[in-house]
Motif scaffolding. Structure first.
Motif, PDB file in Angstrom:
ATOM      1  N   LEU A 239       0.874  -1.175   0.000  1.00 63.60           N
ATOM      2  CA  LEU A 239       0.000   0.000   0.000  1.00 63.60           C
ATOM      3  C   LEU A 239       0.914   1.227   0.000  1.00 63.60           C
ATOM      4  CD1 LEU A 239      -2.800   1.235   0.036  1.00 63.60           C
ATOM      5  CD2 LEU A 239      -2.788   1.076   2.534  1.00 63.60           C
ATOM      6  N   GLU A 240       1.141   1.756  -1.192  1.00 61.95           N
ATOM      7  CA  GLU A 240       2.163   2.782  -1.373  1.00 61.95           C
ATOM      8  C   GLU A 240       1.647   4.196  -1.151  1.00 61.95           C
ATOM      9  OE1 GLU A 240       5.250   1.861  -1.874  1.00 61.95           O
ATOM     10  OE2 GLU A 240       4.728  -0.266  -2.072  1.00 61.95           O
ATOM     11  N   ALA A 241       0.376   4.445  -1.446  1.00 62.97           N
ATOM     12  CA  ALA A 241      -0.146   5.806  -1.372  1.00 62.97           C
ATOM     13  C   ALA A 241      -1.645   5.773  -1.134  1.00 62.97           C
ATOM     14  CB  ALA A 241       0.159   6.566  -2.666  1.00 62.97           C
ATOM     15  N   ILE A 242      -2.140   6.782  -0.415  1.00 61.81           N
ATOM     16  CA  ILE A 242      -3.580   6.904  -0.200  1.00 61.81           C
ATOM     17  C   ILE A 242      -3.996   8.360  -0.413  1.00 61.81           C
ATOM     18  CG2 ILE A 242      -3.689   4.944   1.384  1.00 61.81           C
ATOM     19  CD1 ILE A 242      -3.888   6.935   3.710  1.00 61.81           C
ATOM     20  N   ILE A 243      -5.252   8.531  -0.842  1.00 63.10           N
ATOM     21  CA  ILE A 243      -5.840   9.864  -0.992  1.00 63.10           C
ATOM     22  C   ILE A 243      -7.182   9.847  -0.267  1.00 63.10           C
ATOM     23  CG2 ILE A 243      -6.545  11.683  -2.585  1.00 63.10           C
ATOM     24  CD1 ILE A 243      -4.821  10.404  -4.734  1.00 63.10           C
ATOM     25  N   PRO A 244      -7.182  10.062   1.062  1.00 57.04           N
ATOM     26  CA  PRO A 244      -8.445  10.089   1.805  1.00 57.04           C
ATOM     27  C   PRO A 244      -9.138  11.444   1.618  1.00 57.04           C
ATOM     28  CG  PRO A 244      -6.512   9.672   3.227  1.00 57.04           C
ATOM     29  CD  PRO A 244      -6.028  10.226   1.939  1.00 57.04           C
ATOM     30  N   GLU A 324       1.628   4.698  14.078  1.00 54.99           N
ATOM     31  CA  GLU A 324       3.036   4.286  14.113  1.00 54.99           C
ATOM     32  C   GLU A 324       3.448   3.422  12.923  1.00 54.99           C
ATOM     33  OE1 GLU A 324       6.900   3.980  14.929  1.00 54.99           O
ATOM     34  OE2 GLU A 324       5.481   5.345  15.914  1.00 54.99           O
ATOM     35  N   PRO A 325       2.649   2.397  12.527  1.00 53.95           N
ATOM     36  CA  PRO A 325       3.104   1.558  11.409  1.00 53.95           C
ATOM     37  C   PRO A 325       2.934   2.199  10.031  1.00 53.95           C
ATOM     38  CG  PRO A 325       1.550   0.384  12.852  1.00 53.95           C
ATOM     39  CD  PRO A 325       1.442   1.838  13.157  1.00 53.95           C
ATOM     40  N   LEU A 326       2.201   3.304   9.941  1.00 52.01           N
ATOM     41  CA  LEU A 326       1.858   3.872   8.630  1.00 52.01           C
ATOM     42  C   LEU A 326       3.096   4.366   7.893  1.00 52.01           C
ATOM     43  CD1 LEU A 326      -1.130   6.180   7.809  1.00 52.01           C
ATOM     44  CD2 LEU A 326       1.141   6.782   7.004  1.00 52.01           C
ATOM     45  N   LYS A 327       3.201   3.989   6.612  1.00 54.80           N
ATOM     46  CA  LYS A 327       4.311   4.466   5.790  1.00 54.80           C
ATOM     47  C   LYS A 327       3.882   4.874   4.387  1.00 54.80           C
ATOM     48  CE  LYS A 327       5.779  -0.356   4.900  1.00 54.80           C
ATOM     49  NZ  LYS A 327       5.094  -1.063   5.997  1.00 54.80           N
ATOM     50  N   ALA A 328       2.611   4.720   4.048  1.00 50.32           N
ATOM     51  CA  ALA A 328       2.117   5.112   2.736  1.00 50.32           C
ATOM     52  C   ALA A 328       2.146   6.632   2.596  1.00 50.32           C
ATOM     53  CB  ALA A 328       0.686   4.607   2.550  1.00 50.32           C
ATOM     54  N   ALA A 329       2.424   7.111   1.389  1.00 50.06           N
ATOM     55  CA  ALA A 329       2.361   8.545   1.104  1.00 50.06           C
ATOM     56  C   ALA A 329       0.902   8.992   1.132  1.00 50.06           C
ATOM     57  CB  ALA A 329       2.983   8.830  -0.256  1.00 50.06           C
ATOM     58  N   ALA A 355       5.021  15.297  11.327  1.00 48.92           N
ATOM     59  CA  ALA A 355       5.950  15.038  12.431  1.00 48.92           C
ATOM     60  C   ALA A 355       6.600  13.670  12.291  1.00 48.92           C
ATOM     61  CB  ALA A 355       5.205  15.141  13.762  1.00 48.92           C
ATOM     62  N   LYS A 356       5.897  12.745  11.704  1.00 44.61           N
ATOM     63  CA  LYS A 356       6.395  11.381  11.520  1.00 44.61           C
ATOM     64  C   LYS A 356       7.366  11.284  10.343  1.00 44.61           C
ATOM     65  CE  LYS A 356       4.323   6.810  10.559  1.00 44.61           C
ATOM     66  NZ  LYS A 356       5.187   6.021  11.432  1.00 44.61           N
ATOM     67  N   GLY A 357       7.322  12.259   9.442  1.00 42.13           N
ATOM     68  CA  GLY A 357       8.208  12.243   8.284  1.00 42.13           C
ATOM     69  C   GLY A 357       7.671  11.482   7.096  1.00 42.13           C
ATOM     70  N   VAL A 358       6.373  11.136   7.116  1.00 42.90           N
ATOM     71  CA  VAL A 358       5.744  10.450   5.985  1.00 42.90           C
ATOM     72  C   VAL A 358       5.474  11.473   4.879  1.00 42.90           C
ATOM     73  CG1 VAL A 358       3.650   9.258   5.252  1.00 42.90           C
ATOM     74  CG2 VAL A 358       4.718   8.666   7.421  1.00 42.90           C
ATOM     75  N   PRO A 359       5.688  11.123   3.597  1.00 45.42           N
ATOM     76  CA  PRO A 359       5.327  12.052   2.525  1.00 45.42           C
ATOM     77  C   PRO A 359       3.856  12.435   2.638  1.00 45.42           C
ATOM     78  CG  PRO A 359       6.620  10.230   1.648  1.00 45.42           C
ATOM     79  CD  PRO A 359       6.308   9.882   3.072  1.00 45.42           C
ATOM     80  N   ALA A 360       3.582  13.733   2.715  1.00 46.00           N
ATOM     81  CA  ALA A 360       2.208  14.178   2.924  1.00 46.00           C
ATOM     82  C   ALA A 360       1.981  15.530   2.258  1.00 46.00           C
ATOM     83  CB  ALA A 360       1.889  14.280   4.418  1.00 46.00           C
ATOM     84  N   GLN A 361       0.815  15.653   1.653  1.00 45.44           N
ATOM     85  CA  GLN A 361       0.337  16.924   1.132  1.00 45.44           C
ATOM     86  C   GLN A 361      -1.119  17.084   1.547  1.00 45.44           C
ATOM     87  OE1 GLN A 361       0.888  17.379  -3.093  1.00 45.44           O
ATOM     88  NE2 GLN A 361       3.120  17.155  -2.996  1.00 45.44           N
ATOM     89  N   ALA A 362      -1.611  18.330   1.490  1.00 43.20           N
ATOM     90  CA  ALA A 362      -2.985  18.602   1.887  1.00 43.20           C
ATOM     91  C   ALA A 362      -3.665  19.485   0.850  1.00 43.20           C
ATOM     92  CB  ALA A 362      -3.027  19.273   3.252  1.00 43.20           C
TER      93      ALA A 362
END
Length: 623
Positions: A239-244, A324-329, A355-362
């Motif tokens: 699961l590489e990326a999500i768009i919620p 904690e386990p989440l790593k998907a962008a 804060a976790k350092g996961v790739p994120a945009q809004a």
């Protein structure tokens, strides 16, 4: 000469997978069809575009849980839509996956099935009438047609699944329980070759996702946007990326607010047990068991509709606790005027991901519930993380906001959200009740106290517009000579006393004068809102009855916002008790007394106090 053959979509019968042929497929030396990319985006490929040549089939993926306690692992109903080349040419493609509790239909809507809100605070509410059983709709092999027109022609496979206890998926719906995270995890595992799929819900004939590259993205709106986040919290590989889009990231924050029982806008009286009834379209043979174990023994015993406190039941349905386990962008999307799933749902997760350092945009817009990012943004996101095309999307601005009156497809980019140029500005209250007091950056000493009288009969919009009323307190700035840009989360600190042991507390930030829009509930005049239970002034986990007449300090955030308040408007802080559209309706008459000298509002203003003071001073000079 090219040889052509007819090729039909796959369809599934219980116990067998059959193939038939419906369209022509070029063979014998023709160039194979592959995804095409331009300017960092997947392009529509003609060979993938014609839906007559898509392969459609369904299956059941076995999970690692048995939520309906029938002694067998639950299996999730899954459908697949893929280009024919994944069968005829051995093409492997990434997957866009959507899961939902709604695909098979939902229960009856209506106030008759909601909780009665007309009772005293702290009282045990009368029992709620349960929704009649949901009749499943739809026919195999298609669970849903959503997203297929957008993504299949661009070189993706689209997969749908019904969540546990809905449609033809086994198990019990839990509305945020662990099985709603583990179910999509199992589907991702199957797509990546680590779990088993079967042609029937009870058989042993396997289906293998040989056409998947092992790269999966998820998306969806509202509950369908919650499930991608739920899946990502498992840390599942592939699961590489999500768009919620407008995800419900905490059921406590959906049905409660700072210890207060609060309802989503438009659904006054709804609570988590009604949502359970609303989506429960699954196996009738296990329905009574699920109703007893999940709805009655877990929800009704755990959700505490009397005090509204945060407890273990709600903590288990708060995805902020599971990141904690989440790593998907993650590309988050939400609206600042969403009063169903309020904007804090996405903002709190976005802040934690940064804060976790996961790739994120809004992506944010100014409308109501729902509204995905522009296709260009989603395309770049999935192209980068599912197809592996280095399009530098991770170097794009982190925040995209649709400015007032702009088109949804044309957001303005910012370095981040909140706007890095914003800083908190403190505002203080000057007396004026029952008319309008003043909201100023310079505190005026010895303002004393002012009192409002609760009456749920008046809605917030009416109270904000009233020139004179004892049912609210309101404090306004001078007219702005320049626009003021708010960006971030306002915070209020109120010292108050109540003449009763319990009281609703509602706060609106409004823009005046009032101008009605097409939708009076999503008017530009409501900047943001917030609600709290004064009994929870020390902790949202342990509310205690108020001592009538004693003063308490109540501090809480209003909903996040990013809005430009135009020149000529006044910013108003309105404090009242029962919010007719959101809270319980106790008997009118509760009095709340506010200590003005010990009450303040913090607003995140781009340019800080200097920017606001400049607009305020020029307005004063103009007089």
């Amino acid at each position: 000469m090219l040889r052509r053959r007819r090729f039909f979509s796959i369809f599934t019968h219980f116990g067998a997978v059959a193939f038939a042929f419906v369209g022509s497929v070029t063979s014998g030396g023709a160039e194979p069809a592959v995804p095409v990319f331009k300017d960092g985006e997947a392009q529509v490929v003609k060979a993938f575009e014609d839906s007559d040549y898509w392969i459609r089939h369904d299956l059941w993926v076995e999970t690692e849980f048995d939520s309906d306690d029938d002694g067998k692992p639950d299996r999730m109903h899954v459908s697949v839509t893929r280009p024919q080349q994944t069968e005829t040419e051995g093409l492997k493609l990434p997957v866009v996956y959507v899961s939902s509790p709604y695909f098979a239909g939902t229960g009856k809507k209506g106030q008759e099935f909601f909780w009665d809100v007309r009772h005293e605070l702290g009282a045990t509410p009368p029992e709620r009438k349960h929704v009649p059983g949901v009749e499943r709709k739809g026919s195999r092999p298609i669970i849903s047609k959503s997203h297929v027109k957008e993504w299949v022609p661009r070189g993706y496979i689209v997969v749908h699944s019904s969540s546990p206890g809905t449609g033809l998926s086994q198990g019990c719906p839990t509305v945020g329980g662990d099985n709603e995270s583990l179910a999509p995890k199992a589907v991702v595992d199957w797509l990546c070759g680590r779990a088993h799929g079967y042609t029937t819900p009870g058989g042993d004939e396997e289906v293998v996702a040989h056409w998947c590259t092992g790269k999966v993205g998820m998306t969806g709106t509202s509950y369908n946007g919650t499930i991608p986040l739920a899946a990502a919290t498992t840390g599942v590989e592939g699961l590489e990326a999500i768009i919620p889009v407008a995800p419900n990231t905490s059921y406590y924050h959906y049905y409660r607010s700072n210890g207060l029982i609060r309802h989503p806008f438009g659904f006054l009286g709804e609570d988590i047990d009604y949502l359970y009834d609303f989506i429960h379209s699954g196996n009738e043979a296990r329905r009574d068991h699920c109703d007893c174990e999940v709805r009655d023994n877990q929800m009704l015993a755990g959700f505490d509709r009397v005090s509204g406190d945060y407890n273990d039941f709600w903590a288990g349905r708060d995805y902020l606790n599971d990141l904690e386990p989440l790593k998907a962008a993650v590309l988050m999307a939400h609206a600042f005027n969403d009063w169903n799933v309020v904007p804090e749902h996405s903002v709190r997760i976005y802040e934690a991901l940064k804060a976790k350092g996961v790739p994120a945009q809004a992506f944010f817009h100014q409308g109501g519930h729902g509204g995905p990012p522009p296709m260009k943004m989603m395309n770049r996101w999935f192209t980068r993380y599912l197809h592996g095309v280095e399009n530098d999307v991770e170097k794009d601005p982190r925040a995209w906001i649709v400015r007032e009156n702009d088109e949804r497809e044309k957001p303005t980019s910012y370095d981040d959200y909140p706007n890095p140029a914003a800083s908190p500005v403190s505002f203080h209250l000057a007396a004026g009740a029952p008319q309008r007091g003043q909201l100023t950056t310079d505190p005026a000493a010895d303002q004393g106290t002012e009192t409002l009288v609760d009456n749920f009969s008046f809605d917030g919009a009416s109270l904000a517009q009233a020139e004179w009323t004892k049912h609210r307190l309101i404090y306004v700035t001078p007219k702005l000579s320049k626009s003021v840009h708010l960006s971030g989360t306002p915070h209020i600190s109120i010292r108050l006393a109540s003449n009763k042991p319990a009281a609703n507390l509602s706060v609106w930030l409004v823009s005046l004068p009032w101008t009605e829009g097409k939708d009076s509930k999503i008017t530009d005049n409501i900047i943001t809102r917030g609600w709290a239970d004064p009994q929870n002034h020390q902790s949202i986990t342990d509310g205690q009855p108020l001592v009538p007449g004693d003063f308490y300090d109540v501090r809480f955030d209003l909903q996040p916002d990013d809005q430009v308040i135009p020149k000529g408007q006044q910013i108003g802080l309105m404090i009242f008790s029962s919010d007719r559209d959101f809270t319980l309706w106790p008997d009118p008459g509760t009095e709340i007394t506010v200590d003005l000298d010990a009450t303040s509002l913090s607003l995140p203003i781009v340019g800080g106090k200097e920017a606001f003071t400049e607009a305020e001073q020029e307005s004063a000079e103009a007089k």
